[in-house]
Scaffold this motif. Sequence first.
Motif, mmCIF file in Angstrom:
data_model
loop_
_atom_site.group_PDB
_atom_site.id
_atom_site.type_symbol
_atom_site.label_atom_id
_atom_site.label_comp_id
_atom_site.label_asym_id
_atom_site.label_seq_id
_atom_site.Cartn_x
_atom_site.Cartn_y
_atom_site.Cartn_z
ATOM 1 N N ALA A 106 0.817 -1.211 0.000
ATOM 2 C CA ALA A 106 0.000 0.000 0.000
ATOM 3 C C ALA A 106 0.854 1.266 0.000
ATOM 4 O O ALA A 106 0.408 2.316 -0.464
ATOM 5 C CB ALA A 106 -0.931 -0.005 1.211
ATOM 6 N N GLY A 107 2.080 1.184 0.522
ATOM 7 C CA GLY A 107 2.940 2.362 0.539
ATOM 8 C C GLY A 107 3.216 2.892 -0.848
ATOM 9 O O GLY A 107 3.209 4.112 -1.079
ATOM 10 N N ALA A 108 3.484 2.001 -1.813
ATOM 11 C CA ALA A 108 3.742 2.436 -3.185
ATOM 12 C C ALA A 108 2.522 3.122 -3.767
ATOM 13 O O ALA A 108 2.633 4.125 -4.497
ATOM 14 C CB ALA A 108 4.147 1.245 -4.044
ATOM 15 N N LEU A 109 1.316 2.608 -3.453
ATOM 16 C CA LEU A 109 0.097 3.226 -3.961
ATOM 17 C C LEU A 109 -0.128 4.604 -3.339
ATOM 18 O O LEU A 109 -0.508 5.550 -4.031
ATOM 19 C CB LEU A 109 -1.101 2.318 -3.682
ATOM 20 N N LEU A 110 0.098 4.728 -2.030
ATOM 21 C CA LEU A 110 -0.106 6.019 -1.390
ATOM 22 C C LEU A 110 0.910 7.039 -1.895
ATOM 23 O O LEU A 110 0.572 8.216 -2.106
ATOM 24 C CB LEU A 110 -0.017 5.884 0.128
ATOM 25 N N LEU A 111 2.141 6.624 -2.098
ATOM 26 C CA LEU A 111 3.141 7.521 -2.666
ATOM 27 C C LEU A 111 2.700 8.001 -4.043
ATOM 28 O O LEU A 111 2.764 9.200 -4.348
ATOM 29 C CB LEU A 111 4.484 6.803 -2.758
ATOM 30 N N ALA A 112 2.239 7.083 -4.878
ATOM 31 C CA ALA A 112 1.812 7.451 -6.225
ATOM 32 C C ALA A 112 0.585 8.362 -6.181
ATOM 33 O O ALA A 112 0.490 9.332 -6.947
ATOM 34 C CB ALA A 112 1.513 6.191 -7.033
ATOM 35 N N LEU A 113 -0.357 8.070 -5.297
ATOM 36 C CA LEU A 113 -1.544 8.918 -5.178
ATOM 37 C C LEU A 113 -1.190 10.318 -4.699
ATOM 38 O O LEU A 113 -1.711 11.322 -5.212
ATOM 39 C CB LEU A 113 -2.543 8.279 -4.216
ATOM 40 N N THR A 114 -0.314 10.406 -3.718
ATOM 41 C CA THR A 114 0.092 11.717 -3.190
ATOM 42 C C THR A 114 0.799 12.525 -4.268
ATOM 43 O O THR A 114 0.569 13.734 -4.421
ATOM 44 C CB THR A 114 0.998 11.531 -1.964
ATOM 45 N N ALA A 115 1.666 11.874 -5.028
ATOM 46 C CA ALA A 115 2.357 12.562 -6.112
ATOM 47 C C ALA A 115 1.384 13.007 -7.194
ATOM 48 O O ALA A 115 1.494 14.120 -7.736
ATOM 49 C CB ALA A 115 3.421 11.641 -6.710
ATOM 50 N N ALA A 116 0.403 12.175 -7.518
ATOM 51 C CA ALA A 116 -0.532 12.490 -8.595
ATOM 52 C C ALA A 116 -1.515 13.584 -8.219
ATOM 53 O O ALA A 116 -1.906 14.398 -9.060
ATOM 54 C CB ALA A 116 -1.297 11.219 -8.989
ATOM 55 N N LEU A 117 -1.922 13.629 -6.939
ATOM 56 C CA LEU A 117 -2.924 14.610 -6.518
ATOM 57 C C LEU A 117 -2.322 15.976 -6.215
ATOM 58 O O LEU A 117 -2.972 17.003 -6.384
ATOM 59 C CB LEU A 117 -3.663 14.091 -5.280
ATOM 60 N N GLY A 118 -1.078 16.009 -5.745
ATOM 61 C CA GLY A 118 -0.453 17.276 -5.385
ATOM 62 C C GLY A 118 -1.054 17.865 -4.119
ATOM 63 O O GLY A 118 -1.978 17.318 -3.515
ATOM 64 N N GLY A 119 -0.517 19.012 -3.701
ATOM 65 C CA GLY A 119 -1.058 19.724 -2.557
ATOM 66 C C GLY A 119 -0.653 19.159 -1.212
ATOM 67 O O GLY A 119 0.145 18.223 -1.109
ATOM 68 N N ASP A 120 -1.217 19.756 -0.148
ATOM 69 C CA ASP A 120 -0.935 19.348 1.223
ATOM 70 C C ASP A 120 -1.805 18.151 1.610
ATOM 71 O O ASP A 120 -2.868 17.912 1.031
ATOM 72 C CB ASP A 120 -1.204 20.496 2.190
ATOM 73 N N VAL A 121 -1.352 17.424 2.628
ATOM 74 C CA VAL A 121 -2.004 16.189 3.037
ATOM 75 C C VAL A 121 -2.536 16.331 4.458
ATOM 76 O O VAL A 121 -1.851 16.844 5.340
ATOM 77 C CB VAL A 121 -1.017 15.004 2.959
ATOM 78 N N LEU A 122 -3.748 15.846 4.673
ATOM 79 C CA LEU A 122 -4.369 15.818 5.991
ATOM 80 C C LEU A 122 -4.518 14.376 6.445
ATOM 81 O O LEU A 122 -4.931 13.511 5.657
ATOM 82 C CB LEU A 122 -5.746 16.490 5.956
ATOM 83 N N VAL A 123 -4.202 14.113 7.716
ATOM 84 C CA VAL A 123 -4.343 12.775 8.287
ATOM 85 C C VAL A 123 -4.909 12.909 9.693
ATOM 86 O O VAL A 123 -4.754 13.948 10.337
ATOM 87 C CB VAL A 123 -2.992 12.029 8.344
ATOM 88 N N PRO A 124 -5.571 11.863 10.204
ATOM 89 C CA PRO A 124 -6.027 11.916 11.599
ATOM 90 C C PRO A 124 -4.852 11.775 12.560
ATOM 91 O O PRO A 124 -3.771 11.332 12.177
ATOM 92 C CB PRO A 124 -6.976 10.714 11.706
#
Length: 444
Positions: A106-124
Motif C-alpha cells: 500500500a505504501g507504493a500506492l499512497l506515494l503514487a496517489l500523493t504525487a498524482a494529486l499534489g497539494g498538502d495532506v491531511l491525516v487523523p
Amino acid sequence: MRRTDPEDPATGHEDPGTGHDGSATGTEDPVGQRPLGHGPVRYGPHFPDDGLPVLPELSAVLAAAAGRARGEPAGGAAALLDAASGYWDRRGLTTEPGHLAAAPGAGALLLALTAALGGDVLVPRPCAAWWAPYARLLGRPVFHVPTPAESGGVPDSYALLETVRRVRAEGGDPRLLVLSVADDPTGTVAPPELLHETVEAAAGEGLHLVSDETWRDTLHDPHATVILSPAEMLPERVTVVTDLAGALLPSAWPAAVARFPASAAGDGLHARVLDVLTALGARIAAPVAAAAGYALGEPEPVTARRTAAVDLHARVAAAVHTAVVTAGATARPPQAGRHLYADLGPLRDALGAQGVGDAQELEDFLTARLGMPAPGGHRFGDDLPALRVRLATGPLLGAGTDDQRAECLTSPDPLELPHVRRALTGLKSVFDDLRDARRREPPR
C-alpha cells in the motif's frame, strides 16, 4: 512559524531538520524543543504480523508460479485485477478492472496517489505510521487532525473544517485526506454517522479522500460492528486502498490494490498513478501476484483461515485490553485488526520511577520488558510527551514452533495453550508491576 505548520511527530513541534520543501536545513534544534537523543521520527514500526504459518494453499500457488520469467506490468495484470474486481463486487462496491491498480504494498500506492494529486495532506491523529513519510518524501506538508472520542482513523469533522480553513488562510493547499474506517493504530471502527459527517465536510472543502481499508475484513465481531466505506458515501471523490497483508497474504509478500472513482476525474487520477508506478518500477513479483489473485478470489481455504485468524486475534486482543485497563491504563476496546492502542498516562508516576517520561522511553521500556515491539505513539503522529503505545497480538503467538502456532487456529481455547499463556502472563506481569507501583505511591 505558521501556527498550523506541519508538526514533527517526535515532538509535536515543527521539524527543524526539514524545510517546507522537504530540503534539509540542519539537524540541531535551536530552541531545545526535542529531548536530547530522540531525533525526528523518520520510519514507522513493522506491519502487525499475524504470527501464524503461511496457509499451505497460498504457498502452493506461489511455488507453482515461481518459474514465471515474465514480470507483471505496472498496475497489475488482467488476472489479478479481475480477482480484485470480484473482491470489491462482493462488498457492494461494483468495480471494473479498468478502475483498479495493484502495487507491491500500500505504501507504493499512497506515494503514487500523493504525487498524482499534489497539494498538502491531511491525516487523523493518531494515524498509521506509514502514511506521513510518503508525503514528506515528496516534500508535502502533513497536517494532523484530532479524532473524536468514539474511534480513531477518521478525523473529527469540525476539527477538519477548522484545519482546512486555517491552512488555506495561511497560504497552504490542502487536497488530500487519508483516513481509515478500521484503524491502525487504535484497532477501532468508525461509527457510520461519524464517518458520514467527516466525508460531508471533506466533500464540502473539495478534498480527495484515500480510504485505507486494509483491516476491513478483520472485524472482531462482524455481527455487532457496522463498517462502511467512504466510497459508498462519496464515490466520485474516494480512492480505496487495501493492503492484502491485512487479511489475505503474509506481510512478507507485498501486494496491495487501489480502487479509483468511476469518473473522468478518476480515470485521470488512475492514469497518473500508473505513470508514477511505472517510473518507480513498482511491480508486484509474478509469484506474489499469483498468490494475491488466488487470495482475492476468496476460496474456502482462504476464507476459513481468515475467519479462524480473526477470531484468534480478537481473543488475544481482548486479553491484552483487560490486562492494560486492569493496571489502570486506558484503551478503547479493540474492534478490528491485530493491535490495540493504550494510553499509559494514568501510570505516569510509576513509569517515571522507571525513567520513562515520554513515548520514546515508553517504547524502549516496554519493548525490553515484553520482549516484543511496542512502538510509541509518536510513531503514529501523537505528541512525544503522551505515554501512548501500540500493542500487537501477533508476537504473543510467535514464540512457539510452526506446529504450535498453527495449533492456535484449531484449539477450542487458544489462550490456554502453553506458549500463548506464557506470553500473556508475561505481558500481564509487566502491567501488574506498574499498577502495584502506582498503588505504593505516597498520597499527594
